[in-house]
Motif scaffolding. Structure first.
Motif, PDB file in Angstrom:
ATOM      1  N   GLN A   1       0.824  -1.213  -0.066  1.00 47.77           N
ATOM      2  CA  GLN A   1       0.047  -0.058  -0.039  1.00 47.77           C
ATOM      3  C   GLN A   1       0.942   1.403   0.043  1.00 47.77           C
ATOM      4  O   GLN A   1       0.661   2.074  -0.581  1.00 47.77           O
ATOM      5  N   ILE A   2       2.040   1.268   0.784  1.00 44.28           N
ATOM      6  CA  ILE A   2       2.887   2.358   0.878  1.00 44.28           C
ATOM      7  C   ILE A   2       3.508   2.490  -0.485  1.00 44.28           C
ATOM      8  O   ILE A   2       3.632   3.772  -1.047  1.00 44.28           O
ATOM      9  N   ALA A   3       3.931   1.206  -0.917  1.00 42.38           N
ATOM     10  CA  ALA A   3       4.555   1.488  -2.032  1.00 42.38           C
ATOM     11  C   ALA A   3       3.691   1.906  -3.438  1.00 42.38           C
ATOM     12  O   ALA A   3       4.416   2.491  -4.398  1.00 42.38           O
ATOM     13  N   ALA A   4       2.505   1.685  -3.292  1.00 41.86           N
ATOM     14  CA  ALA A   4       1.588   2.151  -4.362  1.00 41.86           C
ATOM     15  C   ALA A   4       1.301   3.651  -4.211  1.00 41.86           C
ATOM     16  O   ALA A   4       0.893   4.108  -5.337  1.00 41.86           O
ATOM     17  N   GLN A   5       1.470   4.330  -3.233  1.00 43.84           N
ATOM     18  CA  GLN A   5       1.150   5.705  -3.067  1.00 43.84           C
ATOM     19  C   GLN A   5       2.112   6.674  -4.089  1.00 43.84           C
ATOM     20  O   GLN A   5       3.316   6.299  -3.866  1.00 43.84           O
ATOM     21  N   GLU A   6       1.598   7.535  -4.554  1.00 45.33           N
ATOM     22  CA  GLU A   6       2.497   8.675  -5.269  1.00 45.33           C
ATOM     23  C   GLU A   6       3.506   9.272  -4.500  1.00 45.33           C
ATOM     24  O   GLU A   6       2.818   9.881  -3.398  1.00 45.33           O
ATOM     25  N   PRO A   7       4.816   9.529  -4.811  1.00 41.68           N
ATOM     26  CA  PRO A   7       5.363  10.409  -3.819  1.00 41.68           C
ATOM     27  C   PRO A   7       5.167  11.814  -4.012  1.00 41.68           C
ATOM     28  O   PRO A   7       4.348  12.261  -5.051  1.00 41.68           O
ATOM     29  N   VAL A   8       5.108  12.682  -2.960  1.00 38.63           N
ATOM     30  CA  VAL A   8       4.707  13.980  -3.261  1.00 38.63           C
ATOM     31  C   VAL A   8       5.626  14.682  -4.169  1.00 38.63           C
ATOM     32  O   VAL A   8       4.860  15.385  -4.920  1.00 38.63           O
ATOM     33  N   TYR A   9       6.739  14.568  -4.390  1.00 37.88           N
ATOM     34  CA  TYR A   9       7.635  15.119  -5.281  1.00 37.88           C
ATOM     35  C   TYR A   9       8.116  14.245  -6.183  1.00 37.88           C
ATOM     36  O   TYR A   9       8.450  13.046  -6.113  1.00 37.88           O
ATOM     37  N   GLN A  10       7.692  14.436  -7.466  1.00 35.91           N
ATOM     38  CA  GLN A  10       7.692  13.607  -8.624  1.00 35.91           C
ATOM     39  C   GLN A  10       8.982  13.669  -9.647  1.00 35.91           C
ATOM     40  O   GLN A  10       9.468  12.774 -10.135  1.00 35.91           O
ATOM     41  N   THR A  11       9.730  14.830  -9.402  1.00 33.88           N
ATOM     42  CA  THR A  11      10.740  15.238 -10.149  1.00 33.88           C
ATOM     43  C   THR A  11      10.469  15.462 -11.703  1.00 33.88           C
ATOM     44  O   THR A  11       9.264  14.984 -12.023  1.00 33.88           O
ATOM     45  N   PRO A  12      11.087  16.252 -12.349  1.00 33.50           N
ATOM     46  CA  PRO A  12      10.777  16.898 -13.636  1.00 33.50           C
ATOM     47  C   PRO A  12      10.393  15.630 -14.766  1.00 33.50           C
ATOM     48  O   PRO A  12       9.686  15.928 -15.456  1.00 33.50           O
ATOM     49  N   ARG A  13      10.820  14.458 -14.462  1.00 33.42           N
ATOM     50  CA  ARG A  13      10.597  13.378 -15.550  1.00 33.42           C
ATOM     51  C   ARG A  13       9.146  13.296 -15.414  1.00 33.42           C
ATOM     52  O   ARG A  13       8.616  12.850 -16.514  1.00 33.42           O
ATOM     53  N   TYR A  14       8.554  13.458 -14.474  1.00 29.95           N
ATOM     54  CA  TYR A  14       7.004  13.371 -14.607  1.00 29.95           C
ATOM     55  C   TYR A  14       6.268  14.105 -15.346  1.00 29.95           C
ATOM     56  O   TYR A  14       5.272  13.844 -15.732  1.00 29.95           O
ATOM     57  N   CYS A  15       6.984  15.142 -15.552  1.00 30.65           N
ATOM     58  CA  CYS A  15       6.338  16.387 -16.456  1.00 30.65           C
ATOM     59  C   CYS A  15       6.461  16.218 -18.087  1.00 30.65           C
ATOM     60  O   CYS A  15       5.711  16.975 -18.707  1.00 30.65           O
ATOM     61  N   TYR A  16       7.419  15.355 -18.361  1.00 29.55           N
ATOM     62  CA  TYR A  16       7.922  15.374 -19.777  1.00 29.55           C
ATOM     63  C   TYR A  16       6.762  14.966 -20.624  1.00 29.55           C
ATOM     64  O   TYR A  16       6.657  15.641 -21.942  1.00 29.55           O
ATOM     65  N   GLY A  17       6.115  14.002 -20.011  1.00 30.21           N
ATOM     66  CA  GLY A  17       4.838  13.577 -21.388  1.00 30.21           C
ATOM     67  C   GLY A  17       4.088  14.670 -21.708  1.00 30.21           C
ATOM     68  O   GLY A  17       3.659  14.547 -22.846  1.00 30.21           O
ATOM     69  N   CYS A  18       3.597  15.364 -20.820  1.00 28.58           N
ATOM     70  CA  CYS A  18       2.549  16.435 -21.118  1.00 28.58           C
ATOM     71  C   CYS A  18       3.102  17.903 -21.470  1.00 28.58           C
ATOM     72  O   CYS A  18       2.541  18.570 -21.993  1.00 28.58           O
ATOM     73  N   HIS A  19       4.242  18.210 -21.235  1.00 28.42           N
ATOM     74  CA  HIS A  19       5.054  19.399 -21.297  1.00 28.42           C
ATOM     75  C   HIS A  19       6.032  19.452 -22.097  1.00 28.42           C
ATOM     76  O   HIS A  19       7.132  19.988 -21.764  1.00 28.42           O
ATOM     77  N   THR A  20       6.110  18.835 -23.201  1.00 30.16           N
ATOM     78  CA  THR A  20       7.066  18.793 -24.322  1.00 30.16           C
ATOM     79  C   THR A  20       7.905  20.075 -24.424  1.00 30.16           C
ATOM     80  O   THR A  20       9.122  20.250 -24.486  1.00 30.16           O
ATOM     81  N   GLU A  21       7.162  21.092 -25.018  1.00 31.76           N
ATOM     82  CA  GLU A  21       7.668  22.320 -25.426  1.00 31.76           C
ATOM     83  C   GLU A  21       8.502  23.094 -24.191  1.00 31.76           C
ATOM     84  O   GLU A  21       9.551  23.544 -24.501  1.00 31.76           O
ATOM     85  N   ARG A  22       7.764  23.052 -23.045  1.00 34.91           N
ATOM     86  CA  ARG A  22       8.324  23.838 -21.998  1.00 34.91           C
ATOM     87  C   ARG A  22       9.419  22.957 -21.372  1.00 34.91           C
ATOM     88  O   ARG A  22      10.405  23.383 -20.811  1.00 34.91           O
ATOM     89  N   ARG A  23       9.682  21.620 -21.580  1.00 28.77           N
ATOM     90  CA  ARG A  23      10.811  20.743 -21.095  1.00 28.77           C
ATOM     91  C   ARG A  23      11.788  21.107 -22.219  1.00 28.77           C
ATOM     92  O   ARG A  23      12.961  21.185 -21.477  1.00 28.77           O
ATOM     93  N   ALA A  24      11.622  21.210 -23.488  1.00 30.32           N
ATOM     94  CA  ALA A  24      12.617  21.810 -24.237  1.00 30.32           C
ATOM     95  C   ALA A  24      13.455  23.031 -24.140  1.00 30.32           C
ATOM     96  O   ALA A  24      14.279  23.266 -24.128  1.00 30.32           O
ATOM     97  N   GLN A  25      12.395  23.864 -23.565  1.00 33.38           N
ATOM     98  CA  GLN A  25      12.903  25.371 -23.329  1.00 33.38           C
ATOM     99  C   GLN A  25      13.651  25.224 -21.977  1.00 33.38           C
ATOM    100  O   GLN A  25      14.805  25.691 -21.764  1.00 33.38           O
TER     101      GLN A  25
END
Length: 325
Positions: free
Chosen positions: A44-68
């Protein structure tokens, strides 16, 4: 053996038998899996999302901003430093977007003793006149890098090449059409930069892209030198597209780059004074929609309404032409 002892032994045996029968029913299956505790809690603990995800979590949806971000000088600053913890995002909705960028940015960039010299520092009161940092700086790549390239073209050769441009930009660089820009008196460094961007594909336009791709580097230098040496003519009279007074108030936010009257100090940025109002409206709308690419202008135009755009265009169109360089 006394009867009471026998009864006590039978009672103890009955209790032990009952406990043996009840224990499997009352103990969860995972009790012994990882040790003597409720081991299902590990999964159950392992299945919880961490509070902080790191930038890698954002890459899929924010490609343009990631490139900048990854290409700029802010790549050591992770997304959640400014946007807050990403736990549950995107299911939980939009992340926090800072509005008081002065308060946020000065946490790292306010001048104070002991900070590393490699970290840009400012005197807050003297730097921006109270404007928000995002007015001039794209938060994902905040360094203003519109350095002026040296232009050393042949104006006479540029005049010959400009014959193919006269249909849209006029024989003398002053466009006859409200939706096409006048180039006369424009900064040579800017003209060279924007033509090179069309040539490389960094900037796209259905008309300009194929024309620019046919130009050599020397052609670009020559055209920039030619148009920069021509005399600008004021925008023809007519009903303004917006309110000049309202545009003047808005233009204070643009003065750092484009000057108070549309003539900035940096030759790598365009002169807006006396430019065609229809063209200015179209360009600002294109930046706002992401059709034209520029990290700084994307941030600036995002907050402009339709009336803001019309008012800014009216104000800059009404300004005096700069002197010929």
């Amino acid at each position: 053996m006394p009867k009471h002892i026998v009864r006590l032994i039978l009672l103890i045996v009955a209790v032990l038998a009952l406990a043996a029968i009840a224990a499997p029913l009352l103990t969860v299956d995972s009790f012994y899996r990882y040790g003597h505790y409720r081991a299902d809690s590990v999964a159950q603990i392992a299945a919880q999302e961490p509070v902080y995800q790191t930038p890698r979590y954002c890459y899929g949806c924010h490609t343009e901003r990631r490139a900048q971000w990854s290409a700029g000088n802010h790549k050591s600053v992770t997304c959640e430093v400014c946007h807050g913890p990403a736990r549950g995002h995107p299911q939980s909705g939009r992340l926090y977007i800072p509005t008081d960028t002065v308060k946020l940015c000065t946490q790292c960039h306010e001048a104070m003793p002991g900070r590393p010299r490699t970290q840009p520092q400012i005197e807050v009161a003297a730097h921006s006149g109270g404007q928000q940092c995002a007015i001039c700086h794209n938060p994902h790549t905040p360094k203003i890098s519109a350095a002026a390239a040296k232009v050393s073209g042949d104006a006479a050769a540029g005049e010959q090449s400009a014959a193919a441009c006269a249909g849209c930009h006029g024989d003398d660089g002053n466009s006859p059409n409200d939706t096409w820009p006048s180039l006369a008196g424009q900064n040579a460094a800017y003209l060279a930069r924007i033509l090179a961007a069309y040539q490389s594909g960094d900037q796209t336009d259905p008309v300009m892209t194929p024309l620019a791709k046919a130009l050599s580097d020397a052609d670009i230098q020559n055209l920039a030198s030619y148009y920069a040496g021509l005399s600008c003519k004021p925008t023809a009279g007519g009903k303004p597209v917006g309110d000049v007074a309202a545009g003047k108030a808005l233009a204070k936010n643009c003065a750092a780059c484009h000057g108070e009257t549309g003539v900035g100090a940096n030759p790598a940025w365009p002169i807006l004074a006396a430019q065609k109002p229809g063209y200015l409206v179209n360009v600002l709308k294109a930046f706002k929609a992401g059709l034209r690419k520029d990290p700084m202008m994307a941030g600036v135009s995002r907050g402009l309404s339709e009336s803001d755009i019309a008012n800014l265009a009216a104000y800059y169109a009404a300004q005096s032409c700069p002197s010929t360089k």
